[in-house]
Design a protein around this motif. Structure first.
Motif, mmCIF file in Angstrom:
data_model
loop_
_atom_site.group_PDB
_atom_site.id
_atom_site.type_symbol
_atom_site.label_atom_id
_atom_site.label_comp_id
_atom_site.label_asym_id
_atom_site.label_seq_id
_atom_site.Cartn_x
_atom_site.Cartn_y
_atom_site.Cartn_z
ATOM 1 N N HIS A 25 37.651 7.485 22.798
ATOM 2 C CA HIS A 25 36.343 7.228 22.185
ATOM 3 C C HIS A 25 36.331 5.952 21.355
ATOM 4 C CE1 HIS A 25 32.330 8.283 20.655
ATOM 5 N NE2 HIS A 25 32.753 7.774 19.507
ATOM 6 N N TYR A 26 37.467 5.592 20.791
ATOM 7 C CA TYR A 26 37.521 4.485 19.840
ATOM 8 C C TYR A 26 38.094 3.202 20.450
ATOM 9 C CZ TYR A 26 36.467 8.049 16.320
ATOM 10 O OH TYR A 26 35.873 9.065 15.592
ATOM 11 N N GLY A 27 37.862 2.997 21.731
ATOM 12 C CA GLY A 27 38.264 1.748 22.363
ATOM 13 C C GLY A 27 39.756 1.493 22.355
ATOM 14 N N GLY A 28 40.557 2.541 22.462
ATOM 15 C CA GLY A 28 42.012 2.404 22.485
ATOM 16 C C GLY A 28 42.661 2.563 21.126
ATOM 17 N N TRP A 29 41.888 2.496 20.050
ATOM 18 C CA TRP A 29 42.427 2.658 18.686
ATOM 19 C C TRP A 29 42.638 4.134 18.402
ATOM 20 C CZ3 TRP A 29 39.895 4.704 14.137
ATOM 21 C CH2 TRP A 29 40.542 4.419 12.923
ATOM 22 N N THR A 30 43.816 4.498 17.897
ATOM 23 C CA THR A 30 44.114 5.896 17.600
ATOM 24 C C THR A 30 44.261 6.163 16.102
ATOM 25 O OG1 THR A 30 46.467 5.458 17.997
ATOM 26 C CG2 THR A 30 45.175 6.361 19.831
ATOM 27 N N GLY A 31 44.322 5.121 15.299
ATOM 28 C CA GLY A 31 44.260 5.268 13.847
ATOM 29 C C GLY A 31 45.279 6.202 13.242
ATOM 30 N N GLU A 32 46.554 6.017 13.590
ATOM 31 C CA GLU A 32 47.573 6.947 13.089
ATOM 32 C C GLU A 32 47.685 6.932 11.567
ATOM 33 O OE1 GLU A 32 48.032 4.983 15.645
ATOM 34 O OE2 GLU A 32 48.780 6.173 17.322
ATOM 35 N N LEU A 33 47.702 8.137 11.002
ATOM 36 C CA LEU A 33 47.946 8.354 9.586
ATOM 37 C C LEU A 33 49.041 9.408 9.463
ATOM 38 C CD1 LEU A 33 44.220 8.410 8.373
ATOM 39 C CD2 LEU A 33 45.898 6.607 7.896
ATOM 40 N N ALA A 34 49.531 9.639 8.251
ATOM 41 C CA ALA A 34 50.676 10.542 8.098
ATOM 42 C C ALA A 34 50.370 11.834 7.347
ATOM 43 C CB ALA A 34 51.814 9.798 7.385
ATOM 44 N N ALA A 35 49.507 11.765 6.350
ATOM 45 C CA ALA A 35 49.413 12.877 5.399
ATOM 46 C C ALA A 35 48.156 13.722 5.518
ATOM 47 C CB ALA A 35 49.515 12.333 3.970
ATOM 48 N N CYS A 36 47.275 13.407 6.449
ATOM 49 C CA CYS A 36 45.974 14.091 6.479
ATOM 50 C C CYS A 36 46.087 15.568 6.821
ATOM 51 C CB CYS A 36 45.033 13.377 7.449
ATOM 52 S SG CYS A 36 44.692 11.667 6.977
ATOM 53 N N GLU A 37 47.004 15.919 7.722
ATOM 54 C CA GLU A 37 47.197 17.334 8.010
ATOM 55 C C GLU A 37 47.791 18.052 6.810
ATOM 56 O OE1 GLU A 37 49.222 18.181 11.637
ATOM 57 O OE2 GLU A 37 47.725 17.171 12.899
ATOM 58 N N PHE A 38 48.704 17.400 6.080
ATOM 59 C CA PHE A 38 49.224 17.975 4.836
ATOM 60 C C PHE A 38 48.079 18.221 3.855
ATOM 61 C CE2 PHE A 38 53.350 15.660 5.877
ATOM 62 C CZ PHE A 38 54.047 16.810 6.200
ATOM 63 N N ASP A 39 47.174 17.240 3.737
ATOM 64 C CA ASP A 39 46.038 17.379 2.821
ATOM 65 C C ASP A 39 45.217 18.613 3.172
ATOM 66 O OD1 ASP A 39 46.784 15.017 1.580
ATOM 67 O OD2 ASP A 39 45.237 13.800 2.550
ATOM 68 N N ALA A 40 44.890 18.761 4.457
ATOM 69 C CA ALA A 40 44.069 19.890 4.891
ATOM 70 C C ALA A 40 44.763 21.223 4.620
ATOM 71 C CB ALA A 40 43.741 19.751 6.375
ATOM 72 N N ASN A 41 46.054 21.292 4.917
ATOM 73 C CA ASN A 41 46.799 22.528 4.667
ATOM 74 C C ASN A 41 46.855 22.863 3.185
ATOM 75 O OD1 ASN A 41 47.934 23.768 7.182
ATOM 76 N ND2 ASN A 41 48.713 21.695 7.492
ATOM 77 N N ASP A 42 47.042 21.847 2.347
ATOM 78 C CA ASP A 42 47.113 22.086 0.909
ATOM 79 C C ASP A 42 45.763 22.523 0.345
ATOM 80 O OD1 ASP A 42 49.811 21.524 0.780
ATOM 81 O OD2 ASP A 42 49.529 19.413 0.254
ATOM 82 N N MET A 43 44.686 21.945 0.858
ATOM 83 C CA MET A 43 43.354 22.371 0.415
ATOM 84 C C MET A 43 43.056 23.792 0.876
ATOM 85 S SD MET A 43 42.020 19.943 -1.437
ATOM 86 C CE MET A 43 43.700 19.919 -2.065
ATOM 87 N N ALA A 44 43.488 24.126 2.092
ATOM 88 C CA ALA A 44 43.297 25.488 2.590
ATOM 89 C C ALA A 44 44.068 26.488 1.729
ATOM 90 C CB ALA A 44 43.747 25.580 4.043
ATOM 91 N N ALA A 45 45.235 26.083 1.260
ATOM 92 C CA ALA A 45 46.037 26.970 0.411
ATOM 93 C C ALA A 45 45.326 27.245 -0.911
ATOM 94 C CB ALA A 45 47.411 26.340 0.153
ATOM 95 N N ILE A 46 44.656 26.233 -1.462
ATOM 96 C CA ILE A 46 43.885 26.461 -2.682
ATOM 97 C C ILE A 46 42.760 27.449 -2.409
ATOM 98 C CG2 ILE A 46 42.258 25.411 -4.315
ATOM 99 C CD1 ILE A 46 43.931 22.912 -4.332
ATOM 100 N N GLY A 47 42.020 27.220 -1.314
ATOM 101 C CA GLY A 47 40.936 28.134 -0.982
ATOM 102 C C GLY A 47 41.420 29.562 -0.807
ATOM 103 N N LYS A 48 42.521 29.724 -0.086
ATOM 104 C CA LYS A 48 43.067 31.059 0.160
ATOM 105 C C LYS A 48 43.500 31.723 -1.138
ATOM 106 C CE LYS A 48 46.298 33.502 3.209
ATOM 107 N NZ LYS A 48 47.329 33.342 4.267
ATOM 108 N N SER A 49 44.086 30.938 -2.051
ATOM 109 C CA SER A 49 44.541 31.489 -3.327
ATOM 110 C C SER A 49 43.390 31.997 -4.181
ATOM 111 C CB SER A 49 45.336 30.433 -4.113
ATOM 112 O OG SER A 49 44.472 29.441 -4.670
ATOM 113 N N LYS A 50 42.189 31.463 -3.928
ATOM 114 C CA LYS A 50 41.006 31.885 -4.682
ATOM 115 C C LYS A 50 40.196 32.942 -3.954
ATOM 116 C CE LYS A 50 40.084 30.213 -8.082
ATOM 117 N NZ LYS A 50 40.509 30.552 -9.465
ATOM 118 N N GLY A 51 40.706 33.420 -2.830
ATOM 119 C CA GLY A 51 40.040 34.497 -2.115
ATOM 120 C C GLY A 51 39.114 34.052 -1.007
#
Length: 307
Positions: free
Chosen positions: A30-56
Motif C-alpha cells: 500500500h505504501y509504495g514499497g515503504w514498510t516503515g520498520e520500527l522496534a517498540a510499537c508492539e511493546f507499547d501496545a502490550n504494555d498499554m493492554a496490561a494497564i487496561g487489564k490491571s484496571k478490569g
C-alpha cells in the motif's frame, strides 16, 4: 439518599473495553514499497493492554499485520455499540503518523493527519466521526504515540530530537513526506472518496477535527463546535503538531515516560496532572499534547484509567 453500598454497586456496573494498536511495520503493497520498520510499537501496545487489564478492562490487541483498517474500525464500532453512559473506552496507537491532502476542507493546501495502519491510513476525520457515534456519557481515552505533523502551511520541517537528546536506537515515527506523496498519488481515489464519505455521513453536524481540537480549550465557540459530540474524550498525543515522536528499543519515548510516571498504579493524580508530569520528563523537542472533546471536565479530574 443512596447509601455508600448502593453507590459502590452503581459504580461497579460501569464497564470498560480497550483497544491497543501497535505496528512495527506496514505493508509495502500500500505504501509504495515503504514498510516503515520500527522496534517498540508492539511493546507499547502490550504494555498499554496490561494497564487496561490491571484496571478490569477487556483488552483487544492488534499488532502489526492485524493492525488493518478493517480491524481497527471494527474494534471502535464494537465498543460504540456495547458501551453506555458512564462506561469507558480506552484506545491506544503506537506507529507512524502520516498525512493526506484534505479534499473537504476550506484550504486547498490543508493536510489531514493519519495513523499509518498496516494496509492503509486511518484519517483523523474518520477517527473523530467514529468517536462521535458513542453514546452520551461514555468516557473515551485516546493515547497516541505517533507523529501528527501539521499542515503544509507550517514553515519548516517537524522538530526532531537533537543529537544530544537522540540515541542510535531512536527512530522518528513519521512517514517520510516523499512516501506520503507517493502513497496518496497511488491511492488518491480511495482517500478522496473516504473523506467525502465521512463528510457526507457527518452531515452539517460534522466538525473538522483539527479545528475542534485547536479551538476547544480556548475558544468561546466551544459549545458550537462540539454540541453534537456526546461522549467525553481525552486525547494525549506523543508530541506537538510540529514535532516528531521517537521510537526506541523497548518503548516509544512517550510511552516509556508514561509507564514510568504511572509506576504500576502508584500515581495518584488526575489526567491533567498525569499529562503534566509526563511532559515535564520529555525533551523540548517532543512535548506531549493534551486535548479534550465534549464535556470532559469531570473525566479530566479522575485518576487515570479508572473505570
Amino acid at each position: 439518599m443512596p447509601t455508600h453500598s448502593t453507590a459502590r454497586a452503581s459504580s461497579a456496573k460501569h464497564k470498560a473495553v480497550s483497544l491497543h494498536i501497535g505496528l512495527n511495520a506496514v505493508s509495502g503493497d500500500h505504501y509504495g514499497g515503504w514498510t516503515g520498520e520500527l522496534a517498540a510499537c508492539e511493546f507499547d501496545a502490550n504494555d498499554m493492554a496490561a494497564i487496561g487489564k490491571s484496571k478490569g478492562m477487556k483488552p483487544t490487541l492488534l499488532l502489526t499485520k492485524k493492525g488493518t483498517r478493517a480491524n481497527v474500525l471494527a474494534g471502535i464500532r464494537s465498543a460504540a455499540k456495547s458501551l453506555g453512559a458512564g462506561d469507558m473506552f480506552f484506545v491506544t496507537y503506537s506507529g507512524h503518523g502520516g498525512q493526506v491532502p484534505d479534499v473537504t476542507g476550506e484550504e486547498d493546501d490543508k493536510q489531514d493527519e493519519t495513523w499509518c495502519l498496516y494496509d492503509g491510513q486511518l484519517i483523523d476525520d474518520e477517527l473523530y466521526f467514529e468517536l462521535s457515534r458513542f453514546a452520551a456519557g461514555v468516557r473515551i481515552l485516546v493515547l497516541s504515540d505517533s507523529c501528527h505533523s501539521g499542515t503544509v502551511t507550517r514553515e519548516g520541517p517537524p522538530a526532531r530530537a537533537s543529537v544530544a537528546d537522540a540515541t542510535p536506537q531512536q527512530r522518528p515515527k513519521l512517514m517520510p513526506r516523499s512516501v506520503a506523496l507517493r502513497t496518496y498519488r497511488d491511492h488518491q481515489a480511495f482517500y478522496d472518496k473516504l473523506q467525502r464519505d465521512v463528510a457526507k455521513a457527518a452531515g452539517k453536524s460534522g466538525v473538522d477535527p483539527d479545528t475542534a481540537l485547536a479551538s476547544v480549550a480556548v475558544s468561546e465557540r466551544r459549545t458550537a463546535l462540539v454540541k453534537k459530540f456526546k461522549p467525553a474524550v481525552i486525547l494525549v498525543s506523543g508530541c506537538q503538531d510540529n514535532q516528531t515522536s521517537m521510537d526506541g528499543d523497548h518503548n516509544g519515548a512517550f510511552t516509556e515516560q508514561l509507564l514510568s510516571v504511572w509506576n504500576h498504579g502508584a500515581f495518584k493524580g488526575n489526567y491533567a496532572n498525569f499529562h503534566a508530569v509526563i511532559r515535564s520528563r520529555m525533551p523540548a523537542t517532543q512535548s506531549p499534547n493534551l486535548f479534550t472533546l465534549g464535556t470532559a471536565g469531570q473525566f479530566l479530574a479522575q485518576l487515570p484509567f479508572t473505570i
